[in-house]
Motif scaffolding. Structure first.
Motif, mmCIF file in Angstrom:
data_model
loop_
_atom_site.group_PDB
_atom_site.id
_atom_site.type_symbol
_atom_site.label_atom_id
_atom_site.label_comp_id
_atom_site.label_asym_id
_atom_site.label_seq_id
_atom_site.Cartn_x
_atom_site.Cartn_y
_atom_site.Cartn_z
ATOM 1 N N PHE A 446 0.816 -1.217 0.000
ATOM 2 C CA PHE A 446 0.000 0.000 0.000
ATOM 3 C C PHE A 446 0.850 1.269 0.000
ATOM 4 O O PHE A 446 0.420 2.303 -0.491
ATOM 5 C CB PHE A 446 -0.948 0.018 1.198
ATOM 6 C CG PHE A 446 -2.239 -0.721 0.959
ATOM 7 C CD1 PHE A 446 -3.399 -0.038 0.639
ATOM 8 C CD2 PHE A 446 -2.286 -2.108 1.031
ATOM 9 C CE1 PHE A 446 -4.582 -0.714 0.402
ATOM 10 C CE2 PHE A 446 -3.463 -2.800 0.805
ATOM 11 C CZ PHE A 446 -4.617 -2.100 0.483
ATOM 12 N N GLY A 447 2.028 1.216 0.589
ATOM 13 C CA GLY A 447 2.895 2.385 0.614
ATOM 14 C C GLY A 447 2.480 3.455 1.604
ATOM 15 O O GLY A 447 3.048 4.556 1.604
ATOM 16 N N LEU A 448 1.505 3.180 2.462
ATOM 17 C CA LEU A 448 1.021 4.166 3.423
ATOM 18 C C LEU A 448 2.082 4.410 4.495
ATOM 19 O O LEU A 448 2.555 3.478 5.131
ATOM 20 C CB LEU A 448 -0.270 3.666 4.062
ATOM 21 C CG LEU A 448 -1.138 4.688 4.785
ATOM 22 C CD1 LEU A 448 -1.812 5.607 3.773
ATOM 23 C CD2 LEU A 448 -2.197 3.974 5.632
ATOM 24 N N LEU A 449 2.426 5.662 4.698
ATOM 25 C CA LEU A 449 3.466 6.014 5.662
ATOM 26 C C LEU A 449 2.899 6.449 7.008
ATOM 27 O O LEU A 449 3.566 6.326 8.034
ATOM 28 C CB LEU A 449 4.338 7.141 5.095
ATOM 29 C CG LEU A 449 5.086 6.819 3.808
ATOM 30 C CD1 LEU A 449 5.817 8.062 3.302
ATOM 31 C CD2 LEU A 449 6.067 5.677 4.023
ATOM 32 N N ARG A 450 1.679 6.969 6.998
ATOM 33 C CA ARG A 450 1.045 7.443 8.224
ATOM 34 C C ARG A 450 -0.449 7.180 8.153
ATOM 35 O O ARG A 450 -1.012 6.972 7.085
ATOM 36 C CB ARG A 450 1.274 8.954 8.401
ATOM 37 C CG ARG A 450 2.723 9.395 8.491
ATOM 38 C CD ARG A 450 2.797 10.918 8.655
ATOM 39 N NE ARG A 450 2.270 11.596 7.470
ATOM 40 C CZ ARG A 450 1.690 12.797 7.474
ATOM 41 N NH1 ARG A 450 1.537 13.444 8.623
ATOM 42 N NH2 ARG A 450 1.268 13.353 6.356
ATOM 43 N N GLY A 451 -1.104 7.239 9.315
ATOM 44 C CA GLY A 451 -2.551 7.176 9.359
ATOM 45 C C GLY A 451 -3.114 5.774 9.177
ATOM 46 O O GLY A 451 -2.385 4.777 9.193
ATOM 47 N N ALA A 452 -4.442 5.720 8.980
ATOM 48 C CA ALA A 452 -5.157 4.445 8.832
ATOM 49 C C ALA A 452 -6.333 4.626 7.884
ATOM 50 O O ALA A 452 -6.944 5.704 7.814
ATOM 51 C CB ALA A 452 -5.643 3.946 10.188
ATOM 52 N N LEU A 453 -6.657 3.564 7.158
ATOM 53 C CA LEU A 453 -7.810 3.521 6.263
ATOM 54 C C LEU A 453 -8.779 2.468 6.777
ATOM 55 O O LEU A 453 -8.359 1.367 7.145
ATOM 56 C CB LEU A 453 -7.404 3.149 4.840
ATOM 57 C CG LEU A 453 -6.178 3.794 4.209
ATOM 58 C CD1 LEU A 453 -5.995 3.261 2.797
ATOM 59 C CD2 LEU A 453 -6.310 5.297 4.212
ATOM 60 N N ALA A 454 -10.080 2.785 6.779
ATOM 61 C CA ALA A 454 -11.084 1.801 7.187
ATOM 62 C C ALA A 454 -12.242 1.815 6.207
ATOM 63 O O ALA A 454 -12.573 2.856 5.618
ATOM 64 C CB ALA A 454 -11.586 2.096 8.599
ATOM 65 N N SER A 455 -12.863 0.654 6.036
ATOM 66 C CA SER A 455 -13.947 0.497 5.065
ATOM 67 C C SER A 455 -14.948 -0.535 5.556
ATOM 68 O O SER A 455 -14.571 -1.555 6.143
ATOM 69 C CB SER A 455 -13.367 0.054 3.713
ATOM 70 O OG SER A 455 -14.390 -0.319 2.813
ATOM 71 N N SER A 456 -16.226 -0.275 5.305
ATOM 72 C CA SER A 456 -17.255 -1.294 5.558
ATOM 73 C C SER A 456 -17.537 -2.096 4.301
ATOM 74 O O SER A 456 -18.390 -2.984 4.297
ATOM 75 C CB SER A 456 -18.542 -0.638 6.060
ATOM 76 O OG SER A 456 -19.042 0.289 5.109
ATOM 77 N N VAL A 457 -16.843 -1.767 3.202
ATOM 78 C CA VAL A 457 -16.911 -2.558 1.976
ATOM 79 C C VAL A 457 -15.764 -3.552 2.031
ATOM 80 O O VAL A 457 -14.602 -3.172 1.888
ATOM 81 C CB VAL A 457 -16.790 -1.656 0.732
ATOM 82 C CG1 VAL A 457 -16.838 -2.499 -0.540
ATOM 83 C CG2 VAL A 457 -17.892 -0.607 0.723
#
Length: 571
Positions: A446-457
């Motif tokens: 994903f390459g995400l360096l900071r934070g968070a992602l959330a999904s109900s899908v």
């Protein structure tokens, strides 16, 4: 159904005794069987083409002298829920782009709400301006390695079968269950013998493919290589070329599409969000892209129309010819598939046409049934002596993931994310009010360096999915989705910085598709600012939970070895 009086009107208008209801004058149109372009008028009576090539006069007339007319496009496999808008907004979004028939599988909402979700789609199909055909969801739940919100038996599906929008049984994803002769699988297949049974057979080859096809399954949209497609075509399977938001197979399969094979190949979008539809197009984009890849125009349009209609037994459409349904796309540029206007069932598509539809009340507005979470809920105790752990490897443009083994990062007795190696924590939380389970693992790509992602899908059981490097941000993102009834959320430093509410079963917005497009664009910009390298990270996140696509996935029950169809230990 035409009565005798209407048939008499058809005859008179076809013979030119009376003006046709609608005439496209002095145009050229594609005869898709030969791939040749003809000149003349196209006369329409009601929802039916009654004349071509000859000269006609109409009550209403369209000057087609600078246009090319082709049959309406048929999306052979789509989940309207993945457009993130309701079916009637999907209708308004894609019909002006030439998609006049969509064969949908509502198994996203069915996995949340069961029969109620499918019946909602049926009510929408009764109002949609495009012809929305419903396949009955065959895999609810998809597997026993996850917790869905509902369970549909063969008897439940048979009870829905007689609705006029229904074609047959939707994509049969549980091919391991088929090969193992699971009794529930056999019951569903037996109940739909003689109906269309849609396929889903990624990397299924040899005798396994023979057994799969011998059960009456006849299509597949999960073909990702030319070699795989050749075998499926040689065994009589109709190959549906997919180009969605995440899964992009057109470039790999386009070299096979020619005058000989286009009769047995068609196009589908599967999962395509409003961002891509607005910026690129829908099936018009697939046709345009296929032609740009070297496919002859006639072959590309044949696959998108007549071949698609034949694959699903829709014998009343797919040709610009007398007697066929008047689903027509008027193009200002034939080669580039630039849509000028659309006729759907004899009606010129316009805002006024959409305004005539009746409103359908939404369902599933309280589908996220989970207590708030705390950061410690995401902790993963380290196992002594493990030199490597399983990590899901993501590849951009594909929902097939790698099963990687990588050295873990351990601190204070717990496995940790490691952004230096692009390894993030990923968790799936049951959200239907059943088990309350949490599956925990790691993902790379994903390459995400900071934070968070959330999904109900979270395909296909649609539990809550979250990834990030900090447990605190992961909890903030998940709790926001619980508060708003589902959607997408981005958390950074303990705050929500962007979100997209999806209150309809946690899958669809109540907003117009134009608004959803804007919200998705803001989400994309925010994720990219956090270092994410994937074009569509939320859909990529959603597919991490799909345990019927190789090779390593994660559900609320834990990591899933898809090749061996079993759960793994965390390590």
């Amino acid at each position: 159904m035409a009565n005798a009086q209407h048939i008499a009107r058809i005859i008179d208008q076809a013979l030119g005794r009376t003006p046709a209801d609608l005439v496209i004058r002095n145009t050229r149109f594609l005869e898709v069987i030969s791939g040749k372009l003809f000149h003349g008028d196209i006369a329409i009576c009601g929802d039916r083409i009654v004349g071509t090539q000859e000269s006609y006069h109409g009550v209403k007339e369209i000057d087609g002298s600078d246009l090319t007319v082709v049959p309406g496009f048929i999306d052979t496999h789509v989940h309207c829920e993945s457009s993130l808008v309701t079916p009637l907004e999907f209708d308004r979004c894609v019909l002006p782009r030439g998609t006049t028939t969509a064969i949908c599988d509502p198994h996203e909402i069915a996995n949340v709400l069961g029969s109620e979700g499918i019946q909602y789609f049926m009510r929408c199909a009764e109002q949609s301006c495009l012809d929305l055909r419903v396949q009955l969801s065959s895999c609810v739940p998809t597997t026993e390695l996850e917790t869905a919100g509902a369970r549909l038996s063969a008897a439940d599906l048979v009870a829905l079968r007689d609705h006029p929008s229904v074609i047959g049984l939707a994509e049969f994803m549980n091919y391991p269950g088929l090969l193992a002769k699971d009794p529930q699988v056999l019951d569903k297949l037996a109940a739909f013998q003689g109906w269309h049974i849609d396929g889903h057979a990624p990397l299924v080859r040899g005798k396994n493919l023979n057994a799969y096809l011998a059960c009456g399954i006849c299509t597949c949209h999960e073909t990702t290589s030319a070699e795989e497609a050749r075998e499926k075509l040689s065994k009589g399977m109709h190959v549906l070329i997919r180009e969605g938001t995440v899964s992009k197979d057109l470039a790999a399969l386009a070299p096979l599409l020619d005058a000989r094979t286009s009769n047995a190949m068609a196009f589908c979008t599967d999962d395509r969000n409003p961002l891509d539809i607005a910026e690129q197009g829908h099936l018009d984009y697939l046709i345009r892209r296929a032609i740009a890849l070297g496919i002859a125009e006639g072959d590309a349009y044949r696959a998108a129309t007549w071949s698609a209609a034949r694959a699903f037994g829709l014998r009343d459409r797919g040709l610009v010819a007398p007697g066929k349904r008047a689903d027509l796309v008027l193009l200002s540029d034939y080669r580039c598939c630039e849509v000028h206007s659309v006729v759907s069932a004899g009606r010129l598509v316009s805002p006024e046409l959409f305004a005539q539809r009746q409103t359908i009340d939404p369902v599933g507005l309280n589908s996220v049934k989970r207590a708030i979470v705390r950061p410690r809920d995401f902790l993963m105790p380290a196992t002594t002596g493990d030199s490597t752990i399983a990590v899901i490897g993501v590849n951009a443009g594909s929902i097939v993931t790698d099963h990687r083994r990588l050295p873990p990062q351990i601190r204070d007795g717990y496995y940790q994310a490691d952004t230096r190696r692009d390894i993030l924590k990923v968790c799936v939380l049951e959200r239907h009010g059943h088990s309350g389970d949490i599956g925990r693992g790691f993902v790379q790509g994903f390459g995400l360096l900071r934070g968070a992602l959330a999904s109900s899908v979270g395909h296909d059981s649609h539990n809550l999915c979250v990834l990030g490097s900090q447990d605190d941000d992961m909890a903030v993102a998940v709790n926001r989705l619980i508060d708003i009834g589902g959607g997408f959320a981005i958390a950074l430093d303990g705050q929500i910085i962007e979100e997209l509410p999806l209150p309809v079963a946690g899958l669809m917005s109540l907003a117009p598709y134009e608004t959803v497009h804007q919200q998705l664009a803001a989400l994309r910009d925010a994720v990219q600012a956090l270092g994410c390298s994937l074009p569509e990270p939320f859909l990529q996140l959603a597919f991490l939970a799909l345990p019927v696509i190789p090779h390593l996935k994660i559900t609320d029950q834990g990591l899933v070895d898809v090749d061996n169809f079993c759960l793994l230990n965390t390590g």
